[in-house]
Write an enzyme that holds these catalytic residues in place. Structure first.
Site, PDB file in Angstrom:
ATOM      1  N   ASP A 171      46.766  37.099   6.241  1.00  0.00           N
ATOM      2  CA  ASP A 171      46.436  36.702   4.870  1.00  0.00           C
ATOM      3  C   ASP A 171      46.683  37.842   3.891  1.00  0.00           C
ATOM      4  OD1 ASP A 171      44.387  38.229   5.908  1.00  0.00           O
ATOM      5  OD2 ASP A 171      42.862  36.678   5.746  1.00  0.00           O
ATOM      6  N   ASN A 198      30.807  33.857   6.527  1.00  0.00           N
ATOM      7  CA  ASN A 198      30.612  32.402   6.445  1.00  0.00           C
ATOM      8  C   ASN A 198      31.409  31.670   7.533  1.00  0.00           C
ATOM      9  OD1 ASN A 198      33.160  32.882   5.543  1.00  0.00           O
ATOM     10  ND2 ASN A 198      32.942  31.862   3.563  1.00  0.00           N
ATOM     11  N   HIS A 219      34.609  32.227   8.202  1.00  0.00           N
ATOM     12  CA  HIS A 219      36.048  32.072   7.931  1.00  0.00           C
ATOM     13  C   HIS A 219      36.884  32.859   8.931  1.00  0.00           C
ATOM     14  CE1 HIS A 219      36.357  35.621   4.775  1.00  0.00           C
ATOM     15  NE2 HIS A 219      36.626  36.056   5.984  1.00  0.00           N
ATOM     16  N   GLU A 270      38.415  29.284   4.431  1.00  0.00           N
ATOM     17  CA  GLU A 270      37.001  29.242   4.069  1.00  0.00           C
ATOM     18  C   GLU A 270      36.389  27.907   4.518  1.00  0.00           C
ATOM     19  OE1 GLU A 270      35.818  31.927   3.164  1.00  0.00           O
ATOM     20  OE2 GLU A 270      36.824  32.909   1.494  1.00  0.00           O
TER      21      GLU A 270
HETATM   22  C1  F6R Z   1      41.323  39.663   7.059  1.00  0.00           C
HETATM   23  C2  F6R Z   1      40.838  38.389   7.596  1.00  0.00           C
HETATM   24  C3  F6R Z   1      39.386  38.053   7.512  1.00  0.00           C
HETATM   25  C4  F6R Z   1      38.513  39.112   8.207  1.00  0.00           C
HETATM   26  C5  F6R Z   1      37.033  38.751   8.107  1.00  0.00           C
HETATM   27  C6  F6R Z   1      36.146  39.819   8.715  1.00  0.00           C
HETATM   28  O1  F6R Z   1      42.706  39.784   7.231  1.00  0.00           O
HETATM   29  O2  F6R Z   1      41.610  37.610   8.056  1.00  0.00           O
HETATM   30  O3  F6R Z   1      39.161  36.793   8.062  1.00  0.00           O
HETATM   31  O4  F6R Z   1      38.888  39.192   9.548  1.00  0.00           O
HETATM   32  O5  F6R Z   1      36.671  38.584   6.768  1.00  0.00           O
HETATM   33  O6  F6R Z   1      36.266  40.992   7.960  1.00  0.00           O
HETATM   34  P1  F6R Z   1      35.561  42.347   8.429  1.00  0.00           P
HETATM   35  O7  F6R Z   1      36.264  42.776   9.656  1.00  0.00           O
HETATM   36  O8  F6R Z   1      35.798  43.289   7.270  1.00  0.00           O
HETATM   37  O9  F6R Z   1      34.126  42.040   8.660  1.00  0.00           O
END
Ligand code: F6R
Length: 244
Positions: free
Chosen positions: A67, A136, A138, A143
């Site tokens: 992403d 959440n 995701h 989301e």
């Molecule tokens: C980022 C991504 C997100 C993160 C998720 C956890 O490229 O795809 O889904 O993996 O938000 O983020 P952290 O590791 O910062 O807790």
């Protein structure tokens, strides 16, 4: 599902890196999908160390990021492109020749989504995908409420996702409102998935994702249906998976 509970974040990172390294050593031209965020940073450190030690060559790999924010200049230090350069690509003696990250400022957003899906299709599909999990539930920027069937798409970021990044952007108002993300369809079609989670803050959402109903309200819950899922977590993140 394979569940590996490691003692701490360092061990989680080492185990995750070993899974990626094993894939690349077996198939040097593997197609990988990679996340950004706090969780995979230690894994990238270990991969860099393996390369520096002469044990791993990532140059033949084709790497896709999950992403990106929309609307940030690509060289903005907070873009996922900058993250990947800083934490992995620029630290490797021989980085993969083929690296893809969704554009953060495409002239035509829909065309960029189509082109990203096409690039993955041409590469032969993702063989190993590494994922983190958001507060959440995701995965990527999928989301809660995202339909299962989407390919790469642009997405309105959830408030909780934006709030987590507020400090990095100097206030909530400066956090991008939109992102571009691989869809759940692409995630579920990958050959193998490694889901990472670290810290107490992820315990509750991880339990909902792995033990609760499969629902679009917890996007990571769809991973229960993937035939080759390995979950690598540290003890604090596993806290709600076991009965006292
Ligand atoms: C980022 C991504 C997100 C993160 C998720 C956890 O490229 O795809 O889904 O993996 O938000 O983020 P952290 O590791 O910062 O807790």
């Amino acid at each position: 599902m394979n569940l590996l509970i490691e003692r701490n974040a360092k061990d989680m990172s080492a185990t995750a890196a070993r899974l990626v390294a094993r894939q690349v050593l077996t198939q040097p031209r593997s197609v990988l999908a990679l996340p950004t965020g706090d969780t995979p940073r230690g894994m990238y450190d270990v991969l860099v160390g393996l390369e520096q030690g002469g044990l791993l060559d990532l140059s033949g790999v084709c790497a896709f990021n999950l992403d990106e924010y929309l609307g940030l200049p690509e060289d903005d230090p907070r873009s996922f492109r900058s993250y990947m350069l800083k934490h992995l690509w620029e630290r490797l003696a021989a980085p993969p020749a083929h690296r893809y990250i969704p554009m953060s400022n495409p002239a035509d957003e829909q065309a960029e989504c189509t082109a990203y899906d096409e690039a993955m299709r041409r590469a032969g599909g993702v063989e190993l995908m590494v994922l983190g999990i958001g507060p959440n539930g995701h995965i990527g920027f999928n989301e809660p409420g995202t339909p299962w069937a989407l390919g790469t798409h642009f997405v309105a970021l959830a408030e909780v996702t934006r709030r987590k990044e507020a400090a990095r952007f100097g206030g909530l108002a400066n956090v991008p409102r939109w992102g571009i993300s691989m869809g759940i369809r692409t995630i579920m079609r990958s050959g193998q998935i490694v889901l990472l989670a670290s810290g107490e803050g992820k315990a509750e959402v991880l339990a909902r994702a792995l033990l609760g109903p499969v629902t679009t309200e917890v996007p990571a819950s769809v991973l229960q249906l993937h035939p080759r899922l390995t979950v690598v977590v540290d003890r604090p993140a596993a806290g709600a998976l076991t009965t006292p």
